[in-house]
Scaffold this active site. Sequence first.
Site, short mmCIF file in Angstrom:
data_model
loop_
_atom_site.label_atom_id
_atom_site.label_comp_id
_atom_site.label_asym_id
_atom_site.label_seq_id
_atom_site.Cartn_x
_atom_site.Cartn_y
_atom_site.Cartn_z
N GLU A 1 -9.97 20.16 -42.46
CA GLU A 1 -9.97 20.27 -43.92
C GLU A 1 -11.12 21.16 -44.39
OE1 GLU A 1 -7.96 16.03 -45.31
OE2 GLU A 1 -10.13 16.15 -44.99
N GLY B 1 -11.26 10.29 -44.97
CA GLY B 1 -10.65 8.98 -44.80
C GLY B 1 -9.39 9.04 -43.96
N LYS C 1 -11.22 7.81 -58.12
CA LYS C 1 -12.03 8.49 -57.10
C LYS C 1 -13.28 9.16 -57.70
CE LYS C 1 -9.10 7.25 -54.04
NZ LYS C 1 -8.13 8.13 -53.41
N SER D 1 -2.73 10.68 -48.48
CA SER D 1 -1.63 10.17 -49.31
C SER D 1 -1.36 11.03 -50.53
CB SER D 1 -1.94 8.73 -49.73
OG SER D 1 -3.16 8.67 -50.45
N THR D 2 -2.41 11.59 -51.14
CA THR D 2 -2.20 12.43 -52.32
C THR D 2 -1.64 13.79 -51.92
OG1 THR D 2 -4.10 11.32 -53.34
CG2 THR D 2 -3.26 13.27 -54.46
#
Length: 233
Positions: free
Chosen positions: A106, A99, A124, A31-32
Amino acid sequence: MTDADNLKRQAAAQALEYVRSGMKLGLGTGSTAKHLVDLLAVRVNEGLEVVGVPTSEATRAQAESLGVPLGTLDEYPVLDLCIDGADEVGPDLTLIKGGGGALLREKIVASAAKQMIVIADASKKVEVLGTFPLPIEVVDFGVAAIRRGIDRAARAAGCHGLLTLRRRPDGHVFVTDQGHLILDAAYGSITNPTALAAELSNVPGVVEHGLFINLASRVILAGAGGVTVIDRA
């Protein structure tokens, strides 16, 4: 836009201050990172010349739809910068990631970059990793045996907790872009991430785990009091 989304966007915007024309960029997932790609596309349309290497098919589709030029690690095996989110950030900038289910790609992309910048909202940042379940990517053969191996490895590193096979919202088993499964380990507290990472890496059938150690060089956290930049010592 929710308050959480606004903070994520602030962190992403700050990270773009480190991007220069000519860079080869690793583009994260989640999402970020989605905010990052949105904002990067605006800069590209204004004339910024970069090539992005996405860490997931979702990020690839988003970037392509917005006109961000893309390449692969085979074309660009050394990246100038990787920008990605995180599920937890420890005091020494050790991360829990995965997640979103893209931890293998990644980690490969982050490892190929000269520098990794992590963007996240301030929630976080934690003192001890492990409240967020640790994603462990495994092959789809002999999962019961792999679970036993993971349990033994975790105990050797001082961790124990329930392993849950990740499923999609529709109930079907979640499958990664590489065709693997994910076991989410609810350890609660990971006091020695380095030891756990080493033990997990020795379990046959474990493809990768979500502990990112010595990869993040800078973390950008957005909170109610503004944006904080933390560099690894």
